[in-house]
Scaffold this motif. Structure first.
Motif, short mmCIF file in Angstrom:
data_model
loop_
_atom_site.label_atom_id
_atom_site.label_comp_id
_atom_site.label_asym_id
_atom_site.label_seq_id
_atom_site.Cartn_x
_atom_site.Cartn_y
_atom_site.Cartn_z
N GLN A 17 0.64 -0.99 -0.09
CA GLN A 17 -0.26 -0.10 0.25
C GLN A 17 0.76 0.87 0.10
O GLN A 17 0.44 2.21 0.34
CB GLN A 17 -0.92 -0.01 1.26
N THR A 35 -4.35 8.08 1.28
CA THR A 35 -4.42 6.81 0.64
C THR A 35 -5.79 5.85 1.36
O THR A 35 -5.84 6.48 3.16
CB THR A 35 -3.16 5.90 0.87
N VAL A 36 -5.94 5.15 1.34
CA VAL A 36 -7.34 4.60 1.97
C VAL A 36 -6.48 3.16 2.71
O VAL A 36 -5.79 2.22 1.39
CB VAL A 36 -7.92 4.61 1.25
N HIS A 38 -7.02 -0.77 3.72
CA HIS A 38 -7.99 -1.08 2.95
C HIS A 38 -8.15 -2.52 4.47
O HIS A 38 -6.80 -4.01 3.94
CB HIS A 38 -7.88 -2.10 1.79
N ARG A 41 -10.16 -7.67 4.18
CA ARG A 41 -9.91 -8.81 2.94
C ARG A 41 -9.56 -10.01 3.74
O ARG A 41 -9.88 -11.57 3.20
CB ARG A 41 -8.24 -8.18 2.26
N GLU A 45 -3.91 -9.99 6.74
CA GLU A 45 -3.42 -8.59 5.98
C GLU A 45 -4.21 -7.19 7.00
O GLU A 45 -3.54 -6.50 7.37
CB GLU A 45 -4.40 -8.53 4.90
N ASP A 46 -5.27 -7.56 7.77
CA ASP A 46 -5.87 -6.71 9.31
C ASP A 46 -4.45 -6.73 10.48
O ASP A 46 -4.90 -5.42 10.31
CB ASP A 46 -7.50 -7.39 9.34
N ALA A 68 -11.44 1.81 4.45
CA ALA A 68 -12.33 0.88 3.21
C ALA A 68 -12.30 -0.75 3.52
O ALA A 68 -11.28 -0.92 4.64
CB ALA A 68 -10.93 1.01 1.80
N GLY A 69 -13.02 -1.51 3.96
CA GLY A 69 -14.11 -2.01 4.44
C GLY A 69 -14.08 -1.99 5.99
O GLY A 69 -13.73 -1.11 6.43
N VAL A 88 -14.80 5.08 3.00
CA VAL A 88 -15.01 5.23 1.50
C VAL A 88 -16.44 5.10 1.06
O VAL A 88 -17.06 5.37 0.34
CB VAL A 88 -13.96 4.29 0.72
N SER A 92 -18.30 2.02 5.61
CA SER A 92 -16.83 2.13 6.68
C SER A 92 -16.76 3.60 7.08
O SER A 92 -16.32 3.55 8.37
CB SER A 92 -15.74 1.96 5.27
#
Length: 193
Positions: A17, A35-36, A38, A41, A45-46, A68-69, A88, A92
């Protein structure tokens, strides 16, 4: 909290990112990553994104970002980390608003001392707790730096489930994240925390 998944991230989500590395020279400086982030997913990743936010919060970097998300983990696990400025979409944005409303610097942190670790947890919707770890402090500190279970000595590995059960650590497969951040900078006034 332990979460098992067969969906490991293929790449380093933080590097992918384009997020700036967190260094002491960013302390107290605003950083608008433009940036956002995300979330949602995969739990792996979180976990990487939450580690990044934990480090940002620890170094008192004034990061401005959008969500996002929705994170795979409940809000109380990350409400102490620097909150997003918005979202977004409707879901969210609602999560970002709740996160920002409950965020307060100094609500869940640890401090290092000679031979001990002091932990303070005063997050909303949590029982206020203050813990001092003297026996095994070095294991907690090793967990705070570790990214995976393999990064730990066997004696520290044996304590991971206990630390997770106490709500101090998230685990996804072999990945780990100690939730409280290291308090490196006292706010003014210092009684604020």
């Amino acid at each position: 909290m332990t979460m098992l998944t067969s969906n490991p991230p293929a790449v380093d989500v933080v590097a992918a990112q384009g997020l700036p590395p967190i260094t002491p020279d960013l302390t107290y400086h605003p950083v608008d990553v433009g940036t956002v982030l995300h979330f949602g997913r995969s739990p792996g990743e979180d976990l990487a994104l939450l580690r990044y936010l934990r480090d940002v919060t620890s170094h008192a970097v004034r990061l401005r970002w959008r969500l996002a998300g929705l994170p795979c983990f409940p809000l109380h696990t990350h409400v102490h980390l620097v909150a997003p400025s918005g979202g977004v979409d409707a879901d969210s944005t609602a999560h970002a608003t709740a996160w920002a409303a409950d965020y307060r610097y100094g609500s869940f942190f640890y401090r290092r001392g000679p031979g001990f670790v002091a932990i303070k947890d005063v997050r909303p919707e949590s029982e206020d707790a203050r813990l001092t770890i003297d026996e095994g402090a070095e294991h907690f500190l090793a967990m705070a730096e570790a990214h995976t279970l393999a990064d730990l000595e066997p004696a520290a590995q044996e304590l991971v489930d206990t630390v997770s059960g106490a709500g101090l650590l998230l685990r996804v497969d072999q990945r780990l994240l100690v939730l409280p951040y290291r308090l490196r900078h006292w706010p003014v006034p210092y009684l604020a925390i």
